[in-house]
Enzyme design. Sequence first.
Site, PDB file in Angstrom:
ATOM      1  N   TYR A 204       0.838  -1.202   0.000  1.00  0.00           N
ATOM      2  CA  TYR A 204       0.000   0.000   0.000  1.00  0.00           C
ATOM      3  C   TYR A 204       0.874   1.254   0.000  1.00  0.00           C
ATOM      4  CZ  TYR A 204      -3.580   3.332   1.608  1.00  0.00           C
ATOM      5  OH  TYR A 204      -4.423   4.402   1.732  1.00  0.00           O
TER       6      TYR A 204
ATOM      7  N   LYS B 126       1.011   4.156  -2.962  1.00  0.00           N
ATOM      8  CA  LYS B 126       0.705   5.561  -2.690  1.00  0.00           C
ATOM      9  C   LYS B 126       1.930   6.449  -2.947  1.00  0.00           C
ATOM     10  CE  LYS B 126      -3.638   5.351  -1.399  1.00  0.00           C
ATOM     11  NZ  LYS B 126      -4.692   5.978  -2.246  1.00  0.00           N
TER      12      LYS B 126
END
Length: 246
Positions: free
Chosen positions: A152, A156
């Site tokens: 994740y 990002k």
Amino acid sequence: MRRFENKSVFITGAGSGIGKETALAFAREGAKVYLNDLPTQQNVQKIKEELINEGVQVELKLGDISNPEQVKDMFKDIENLDILVNNAGVLQEVSMEEITDSDWDAMIKVHLYGTFYCSREAGKLMLHQESGKIINISSDLGQLGCERLAHYSAAKGGIIAFTKALAREWGPKGVLVNSVAPGGTMTPLVERLGPEYAIEEAAKYPLKRLAEPSEIANVILFLASDEALFMTGQIVGVNGGGVMIG
């Protein structure tokens, strides 16, 4: 004040959380709203009906943003677009050694490929118009990294770099590209990880709480408005003091 009268906005992941609040906020300020989410997200249909009842121009654009052909299909009948909000995302907490190839691929495809595919299609319209705003939703974890969220965090972080590169390339052509990097926010994705996770996350921030989705939406609307015409390539942290730069 209706800042977005006669403006159109395409929002990915509009069925819940930050996407939902952003869609409602744009609608309240006069925008025509294109709502994207997966066909399995039933809540997005309810949001459409709610907005139609309020007299808002709204269209559903259901599909998987990680699939380039579906993205092309979603944009094919849009003639003018003023704002794109790349918001759709997935969240999975798992230790690095347990991340599978499919876990990694899914995370990168939704966040990074999805942002790329939607920006590419929206860009065709915006570059022709010589105007437009793209707001990419990244995360404070893309700046800091986080244990058990390596995939994740990487996705990002990629959005942050993509935002800066695209801002440099498209700025001279009239398209402004910025990113909102939220801290922990009480979205359904976070709620699914359980109350203990939310409590632990809140303790990391100086403000000792998580954000509400509407608080993130307020900043997205600012970046999309004429109040932010000299802002591009910026990573705007809405993180309760979790990341302090400068």
